[in-house]
Scaffold this active site. Structure first.
Site, PDB file in Angstrom:
ATOM      1  N   MET A 114       1.242  -1.301  -0.174  1.00 27.47           N
ATOM      2  CA  MET A 114      -0.326  -0.105  -0.208  1.00 27.47           C
ATOM      3  C   MET A 114       0.956   1.608   0.269  1.00 27.47           C
ATOM      4  SD  MET A 114      -2.790  -1.317   2.448  1.00 27.47           S
ATOM      5  CE  MET A 114      -3.857  -0.573   1.571  1.00 27.47           C
ATOM      6  N   PRO A 115       1.499   1.756  -0.722  1.00 25.22           N
ATOM      7  CA  PRO A 115       1.994   2.470  -0.844  1.00 25.22           C
ATOM      8  C   PRO A 115       1.092   3.896  -1.044  1.00 25.22           C
ATOM      9  CG  PRO A 115       2.470   2.042  -2.995  1.00 25.22           C
ATOM     10  CD  PRO A 115       1.699   0.097  -2.415  1.00 25.22           C
ATOM     11  N   TYR A 116       1.884   5.459  -0.133  1.00 27.44           N
ATOM     12  CA  TYR A 116       0.971   6.145  -0.478  1.00 27.44           C
ATOM     13  C   TYR A 116       1.965   7.610  -1.495  1.00 27.44           C
ATOM     14  CZ  TYR A 116      -0.869  10.722   1.218  1.00 27.44           C
ATOM     15  OH  TYR A 116      -1.460  11.772   0.939  1.00 27.44           O
ATOM     16  N   VAL A 171      -2.513   4.635  -3.229  1.00 28.03           N
ATOM     17  CA  VAL A 171      -3.015   5.981  -3.098  1.00 28.03           C
ATOM     18  C   VAL A 171      -2.251   6.801  -3.305  1.00 28.03           C
ATOM     19  CG1 VAL A 171      -4.287   7.247  -1.030  1.00 28.03           C
ATOM     20  CG2 VAL A 171      -4.493   4.329  -1.496  1.00 28.03           C
TER      21      VAL A 171
END
Lengths: 84, 84, 84, 84, 84, 84
Positions: E2-4, E53
């Site tokens: 889940m990189p942001y 995201v």
């Protein structure tokens, strides 16, 4: 010492509770996570509530992307899948 | 190399100087910390002003929490204490 | 109310003053922008120093990109241009 | 949609509970705010826990400034005041 | 996991393509970097697009400083130099 | 004007390509998103590559929470589900 918490959420009515305004979370709804997170850091990490800062950053759904789509397009795609 | 500075302040009239608009710091008031921080990083850390970026992020008081309260509630509580 | 300032700089010896350690700014060099930015917000925006928070975020040069290059590659390219 | 929460705390033993390592909060101490904040956003704002992201950013005390001082200097000054 | 990704740009018409509104990038223009960055992280770092995201944070030009100036003042200074 | 992009990823070997070191993405793997994001903003939004800054922020998996769990616990739970 003085923890700083930044909460990024999409600016929209809160889905579950439904009392949100169309323009985002209400002041009451924002007061709750501020109180809750501050209390949590006190209980778990022993941080002083008097100097805990919590910022709530409401982001327009068009400016928030998930799965490669802005939120409105993402939801339309999810809805289309579910009705197939 | 190209420092990046993010200044988060509440969006409100500046208390001491009083010339702030009701809707936040004026453009002049924002120009000053941009100039000041850029100059500071040049003098102290030798950073090149030409490539120093400063962002001012004004946050609504309802979205900024201190001591477990959004700022308006926090101030009301402080004022109530003082008048006791 | 309790401004929060985040200063992102590359982790490296400070070029102009030369007294920096090889592993980043020294504690003294970091104390100066903390004092300086806090004082600046007091003078310009009337913010209370007692509740001003300043974070210095030192980023490895390999993790900081300018002009499409990580800083080491960027500098090598700039140096090559200058010696042409 | 997928809230993102960033918790900035100083990297140090947690004062109240005392079981923290010298190098910062333990993995268990970090698991608790991750679980707690995620649950809080579900209860208060109806956010889906499966897609809530929480980042804990531990900052060295020398890089965190309060009242115009890095934390070590700030604490020394506070202690000096109290012993007067 | 889940990189942001947070993209900070000035809120203004996009200079090259010219179809931007006066009030910032259009929804279409914001959809493109969301799709592009998500795809990039998949191809280069093997990150799952479903849980990537991307936030686009549009900042008023008066709140964005370069070279010690807010953007409007910076541009006026650059234009003045060029016409000399 | 000088966009700033912050990419937060977990510090770990990149799963798909497998050439990552145990301690995080390699310098080469980090150079690619820096180049890619910079080029993307040039093509889509007309931003000048020379003044585009990209920061890659690698976060320890113990400090990154998804679904209410730090990443190691989250993965263990997912793996347990799959082997049922």
């Amino acid at each position: 010492m003085m923890p700083y918490v930044d909460i990024k959420i999409t600016r929209e009515a809160c889905p579950e509770r439904l009392q949100g305004s169309r323009r985002g979370a209400t002041a009451e709804q924002k007061a709750e996570p501020i109180a809750g997170v501050t209390d949590l850091l006190r209980r778990i990490l022993g941080k002083n509530p008097a100097t805990t800062v919590v910022a709530i950053d409401e982001v327009d759904t068009a400016n928030w992307g998930v799965g490669g789509w802005p939120v409105p397009g993402y939801r339309a795609a999810q809805a289309a899948k579910e009705t197939q």
